[in-house]
Design a protein around this motif. Structure first.
Motif, PDB file in Angstrom:
ATOM      1  N   GLU A 377      35.617  44.836  36.820  1.00 18.35           N
ATOM      2  CA  GLU A 377      35.312  46.013  37.639  1.00 18.35           C
ATOM      3  C   GLU A 377      34.540  45.653  38.907  1.00 18.35           C
ATOM      4  O   GLU A 377      34.845  46.141  40.005  1.00 18.35           O
ATOM      5  CB  GLU A 377      34.496  47.018  36.818  1.00 18.35           C
ATOM      6  CG  GLU A 377      34.095  48.276  37.557  1.00 18.35           C
ATOM      7  CD  GLU A 377      35.139  49.382  37.473  1.00 18.35           C
ATOM      8  OE1 GLU A 377      35.061  50.316  38.280  1.00 18.35           O
ATOM      9  OE2 GLU A 377      36.023  49.293  36.607  1.00 18.35           O
ATOM     10  N   GLU A 378      33.544  44.772  38.768  1.00 17.66           N
ATOM     11  CA  GLU A 378      32.696  44.450  39.904  1.00 17.66           C
ATOM     12  C   GLU A 378      33.485  43.809  41.043  1.00 17.66           C
ATOM     13  O   GLU A 378      33.352  44.196  42.212  1.00 17.66           O
ATOM     14  CB  GLU A 378      31.559  43.515  39.469  1.00 17.66           C
ATOM     15  CG  GLU A 378      30.551  44.140  38.523  1.00 17.66           C
ATOM     16  CD  GLU A 378      31.003  44.086  37.071  1.00 17.66           C
ATOM     17  OE1 GLU A 378      32.167  43.699  36.829  1.00 17.66           O
ATOM     18  OE2 GLU A 378      30.199  44.433  36.195  1.00 17.66           O
ATOM     19  N   ILE A 379      34.314  42.816  40.720  1.00 13.09           N
ATOM     20  CA  ILE A 379      35.060  42.108  41.758  1.00 13.09           C
ATOM     21  C   ILE A 379      36.240  42.945  42.239  1.00 13.09           C
ATOM     22  O   ILE A 379      36.518  43.015  43.450  1.00 13.09           O
ATOM     23  CB  ILE A 379      35.542  40.742  41.235  1.00 13.09           C
ATOM     24  CG1 ILE A 379      34.327  39.870  40.894  1.00 13.09           C
ATOM     25  CG2 ILE A 379      36.423  40.053  42.264  1.00 13.09           C
ATOM     26  CD1 ILE A 379      34.687  38.510  40.371  1.00 13.09           C
ATOM     27  N   ALA A 380      36.947  43.598  41.332  1.00 15.07           N
ATOM     28  CA  ALA A 380      38.108  44.404  41.716  1.00 15.07           C
ATOM     29  C   ALA A 380      37.707  45.516  42.675  1.00 15.07           C
ATOM     30  O   ALA A 380      38.442  45.842  43.614  1.00 15.07           O
ATOM     31  CB  ALA A 380      38.776  44.987  40.480  1.00 15.07           C
ATOM     32  N   GLU A 381      36.546  46.104  42.463  1.00 15.22           N
ATOM     33  CA  GLU A 381      36.091  47.178  43.354  1.00 15.22           C
ATOM     34  C   GLU A 381      35.893  46.661  44.774  1.00 15.22           C
ATOM     35  O   GLU A 381      36.290  47.315  45.745  1.00 15.22           O
ATOM     36  CB  GLU A 381      34.784  47.770  42.816  1.00 15.22           C
ATOM     37  CG  GLU A 381      34.288  48.955  43.600  1.00 15.22           C
ATOM     38  CD  GLU A 381      33.089  49.608  42.955  1.00 15.22           C
ATOM     39  OE1 GLU A 381      32.029  49.675  43.618  1.00 15.22           O
ATOM     40  OE2 GLU A 381      33.202  50.047  41.784  1.00 15.22           O
ATOM     41  N   GLU A 382      35.278  45.490  44.920  1.00 12.53           N
ATOM     42  CA  GLU A 382      35.070  44.922  46.253  1.00 12.53           C
ATOM     43  C   GLU A 382      36.391  44.551  46.904  1.00 12.53           C
ATOM     44  O   GLU A 382      36.575  44.729  48.119  1.00 12.53           O
ATOM     45  CB  GLU A 382      34.159  43.688  46.155  1.00 12.53           C
ATOM     46  CG  GLU A 382      32.767  43.969  45.631  1.00 12.53           C
ATOM     47  CD  GLU A 382      32.023  44.983  46.481  1.00 12.53           C
ATOM     48  OE1 GLU A 382      32.268  45.035  47.709  1.00 12.53           O
ATOM     49  OE2 GLU A 382      31.205  45.736  45.926  1.00 12.53           O
ATOM     50  N   LEU A 383      37.337  44.036  46.114  1.00  7.33           N
ATOM     51  CA  LEU A 383      38.646  43.683  46.668  1.00  7.33           C
ATOM     52  C   LEU A 383      39.386  44.928  47.165  1.00  7.33           C
ATOM     53  O   LEU A 383      39.999  44.914  48.237  1.00  7.33           O
ATOM     54  CB  LEU A 383      39.481  42.959  45.612  1.00  7.33           C
ATOM     55  CG  LEU A 383      39.019  41.553  45.227  1.00  7.33           C
ATOM     56  CD1 LEU A 383      39.879  41.007  44.092  1.00  7.33           C
ATOM     57  CD2 LEU A 383      39.077  40.616  46.427  1.00  7.33           C
ATOM     58  N   VAL A 384      39.327  45.997  46.380  1.00 13.86           N
ATOM     59  CA  VAL A 384      40.001  47.229  46.788  1.00 13.86           C
ATOM     60  C   VAL A 384      39.374  47.775  48.064  1.00 13.86           C
ATOM     61  O   VAL A 384      40.079  48.218  48.987  1.00 13.86           O
ATOM     62  CB  VAL A 384      39.939  48.270  45.653  1.00 13.86           C
ATOM     63  CG1 VAL A 384      40.279  49.667  46.167  1.00 13.86           C
ATOM     64  CG2 VAL A 384      40.888  47.879  44.532  1.00 13.86           C
TER      65      VAL A 384
END
Length: 418
Positions: A377-384
């Motif tokens: 969740e933490e990394i995917a949110e920044e990527l999005v």
């Protein structure tokens, strides 16, 4: 006639002072825009302005609900206060002795500067990172004072470093540098920034807390901000209006792409303490939608930058080469836009990487590869956030260029244009 509807001006002599026009450009070139494109552009913007005002009215938060939520989360025990104190001595942190003896390491000796015990010297424990933060004698800290029970004296604990003075100083330096270098433009940009703060703090945040749909709130707030910021900073002109239209188009594209990315990736929006607090105490806030709204608002500054640049590029190219066909004008302006896109994407990605540097370092400690952790969740949110903002930004460049190309005058005699 002056203002948005008029763009005829005498040529500006080289070296003349500022104030001869309201456009954003290095040369402030003015063009005679035909009535039809002027009417279409201003008509569309007027319609959007009306929709924005109606949106503000419809989405205006219920103050009773907002007042109920604000302050509803207990920050400390009842009766607790937060007095300031002056640092007298800092004891650096040290390892705990193996024999269990007490040490005075990691202690802060301070003198209270306010409250019922004003002038009293106390000693409080501090975390190692605070001891290593460079605190010196004379610095100010904030303590947590807990009243004693049954007549017992109050107890004190460390809360935070008092940082208002350096923050005011760096803020004042920011204003001074902006005004000294950019002069009137910089001053008007600061005014626009203040308006943006009022819109976000006075409308967007309360509306989101009250449970209004996050994406419409973000779009309405962003549109209101952009109307004020662009015209305040860059002046009333068709050039600015074309940039505003491109900015609004980019906002809508960013919101659509962000919504699709967030829902497709099934992001929850709960990655830190703030998300957990909202989900517990403000159940009406839909955190997925809030994530999309954050993507829209976060991209406003860079979006404004590229659209203003593209509109100015079209205006200057048309003034320099009035015989260019609209197709060639679009192609020439897009060559400038592509260079700007490349540098601006770096700006977005590096900005997100910088704010997430602690997270990136922490993730690198895990015994799993980066590819395995990309879906967290933490990394995917920044990527999005990065990808959605960048896609909206990139698409705003051709959109703004097309709007500007259709607005400026065409070649004098199309039959003679190669």
């Amino acid at each position: 006639m002056t203002g948005v509807g008029s763009h005829r001006a005498e040529p500006t002599p080289p070296g003349s002072g500022p104030g001869h026009s309201h456009s954003h450009a290095h040369g402030d070139t003015e063009l005679e825009v035909r009535p039809l494109p002027r009417l279409v552009l201003l008509g569309v913007l007027a319609a959007v302005a009306v929709v924005t005002v109606v949106g503000v009215v419809l989405l205006w938060p219920d103050r009773g609900e907002v007042d109920r939520l604000q302050g509803s989360v207990g920050f400390a025990a009842e009766g607790t206060t937060f007095p300031e104190a002056t640092v007298d001595r800092v004891q650096k942190a040290c390892p705990t002795p193996s024999d269990g003896t007490e040490t005075d390491c990691g202690q802060l000796e301070v003198t209270l500067a306010e409250g019922p015990d004003d002038g009293t010297e106390v000693s409080v424990g501090i975390p190692p990172q605070v001891a290593a933060a460079g605190l010196e004698e004379g610095d100010r800290v904030v303590l947590l004072r807990t009243p004693g029970a049954d007549g017992q004296p109050a107890t004190y604990g460390y809360f935070e470093i008092e940082r208002s003075t350096p923050l005011w100083l760096v803020g004042g330096l920011f204003v001074l540098v902006v005004v000294a270098v950019a002069r009137l433009r910089g001053l008007m940009a600061l005014v626009g920034l203040g308006v943006a703060g009022v819109v976000i703090g006075g409308f967007a945040v309360p509306a989101l807390l009250a449970g209004e749909s996050a994406v419409p709130v973000a779009l309405v707030a962003s549109a209101a901000i952009m109307f004020v910021v662009l015209y305040t900073t860059h002046g009333l002109s068709l050039r600015t209006s074309a940039a505003l239209a491109g900015t609004l188009a980019g906002m809508v594209l960013t919101a659509g792409i962000g919504w699709w990315a967030v829902t497709s990736a099934h992001l929850t929006g709960v990655v830190d303490e703030g998300g957990q607090v909202l989900s517990t105490y403000a159940g009406a806030v839909r955190l997925q939608d809030l994530l999309v709204a954050a993507v829209v608002i976060a991209g406003l500054g860079v979006l404004n930058d590229v659209t203003i640049t593209q509109a100015s590029a079209v205006w200057e190219l048309r003034a320099a080469a009035p015989g260019l066909s609209r197709a060639r004008l679009f192609t020439s302006a897009m060559r400038i836009g592509r260079d700007h896109i490349a540098s601006t994407i770096y700006t977005i990605v590096f900005a997100y990487a910088g704010t997430s540097l602690t997270l990136l370092l922490a993730v690198s400690l895990y015994d799993r590869s980066w590819l395995d952790l990309l879906g967290t969740e933490e990394i995917a949110e920044e990527l999005v956030r990065s990808f959605a903002s960048s896609i909206g930004l990139v698409l705003a460049v051709p959109a703004t260029t097309a709007i500007a190309v259709l607005t400026v005058p065409g070649p004098p005699d199309p039959l003679e244009v190669s």
